[in-house]
Motif scaffolding. Structure first.
Motif: not given
Length: 242
Positions: A19, A61, A63, A85-86, A83, A108
């Motif tokens: 990630s 993913s 961030i 996620r936040e 991709k 995750r």
């Protein structure tokens, strides 16, 4: 060779996962304006980093870490990227911002995390993958370039004192990729101790960990001054032409 029960598939260890934490919470003091949302080839500068990690097949993913006062603005920038996620709020120092991003990955549980400076818009998917491959072998890795300039050390008054050998010296870039659990533990310790953390590889090395440098043959400059933005514009235009 083990014998498997009839009709069953051999057990395979899952591939390590990756990630990304893209840090875009800086103040841009030396720029004079917010470089992270400055227009670059028709979109905000930080969107170029998001696009590279989005296009990298190794990244599962993302961030995005930004200033807490500008969450809505960065959420809008991140919206087109599937991709992401936040979007989370960073802190007053780099260690706080990176830790906020790593903590957002807790549910995750990726094996590896790539920390990337959002002010480096020229990173490519292939460079990310090369760095990840090295991290899987060595435990941690960083994109970099060898120092080619002549180096001198000066005294406080600006007079040159000695020549510094550039042999085996590298300029660190991002992404910097490490095992997620290891990096989180070190970040927590640095935050509690009030240690200054300029980059994640420095933190790993201080803890006695190993990290491999991966030469990045392409441009991966950090936009710090207005002239850097103009150069990034030309380089991206050149890539598009090629």
């Amino acid at each position: 060779r083990p014998e498997w029960p009839p009709g069953s598939a051999p057990f395979r260890m899952p591939s390590p996962s990756l990630s990304a934490v893209i840090v875009a919470a800086g103040s841009s003091r030396r720029m004079g304006f917010d470089k992270l949302t400055a227009p670059l080839r028709g979109r905000p500068l930080v969107a170029h980093s998001l696009a590279a990690f989005e296009a990298c097949p190794d990244v599962g993913s993302i961030i995005l870490v930004c200033s807490g006062e500008r969450m809505a603005e960065f959420e809008k920038i991140a919206a087109p990227f599937g991709k992401v996620r936040e979007v989370v709020a960073g802190g007053r120092e780099r260690v706080h911002s990176v830790l906020a991003g790593v903590n957002a990955l807790a549910d995750r549980a990726p094996a590896f995390v790539a920390v990337h400076d959002g002010a480096r818009p020229l990173i490519t998917p292939s460079a990310i993958s090369a760095c990840y491959a090295a991290a899987r072998e060595a435990g941690a890795a960083v994109c970099g370039e060898p120092v080619t300039d002549t180096l001198h050390r000066a005294d406080p008054d600006g007079f040159l004192k000695e020549t510094v050998s550039r042999e085996h010296l590298w300029r660190m870039q991002t992404p910097q990729i490490a095992e997620t659990a290891v990096l989180r533990t070190l970040l927590l310790g640095a935050r509690e101790a009030g240690e200054a953390v300029t980059d994640e590889i420095s933190l790993l090395l201080r803890a006695g960990r190993k990290a491999r440098v991966v030469e990045n043959p392409d441009w991966n400059l950090k936009v710090t001054y207005p002239r850097d933005l103009a150069l990034a514009e030309m380089l991206l235009q050149s890539r598009e032409t090629r």
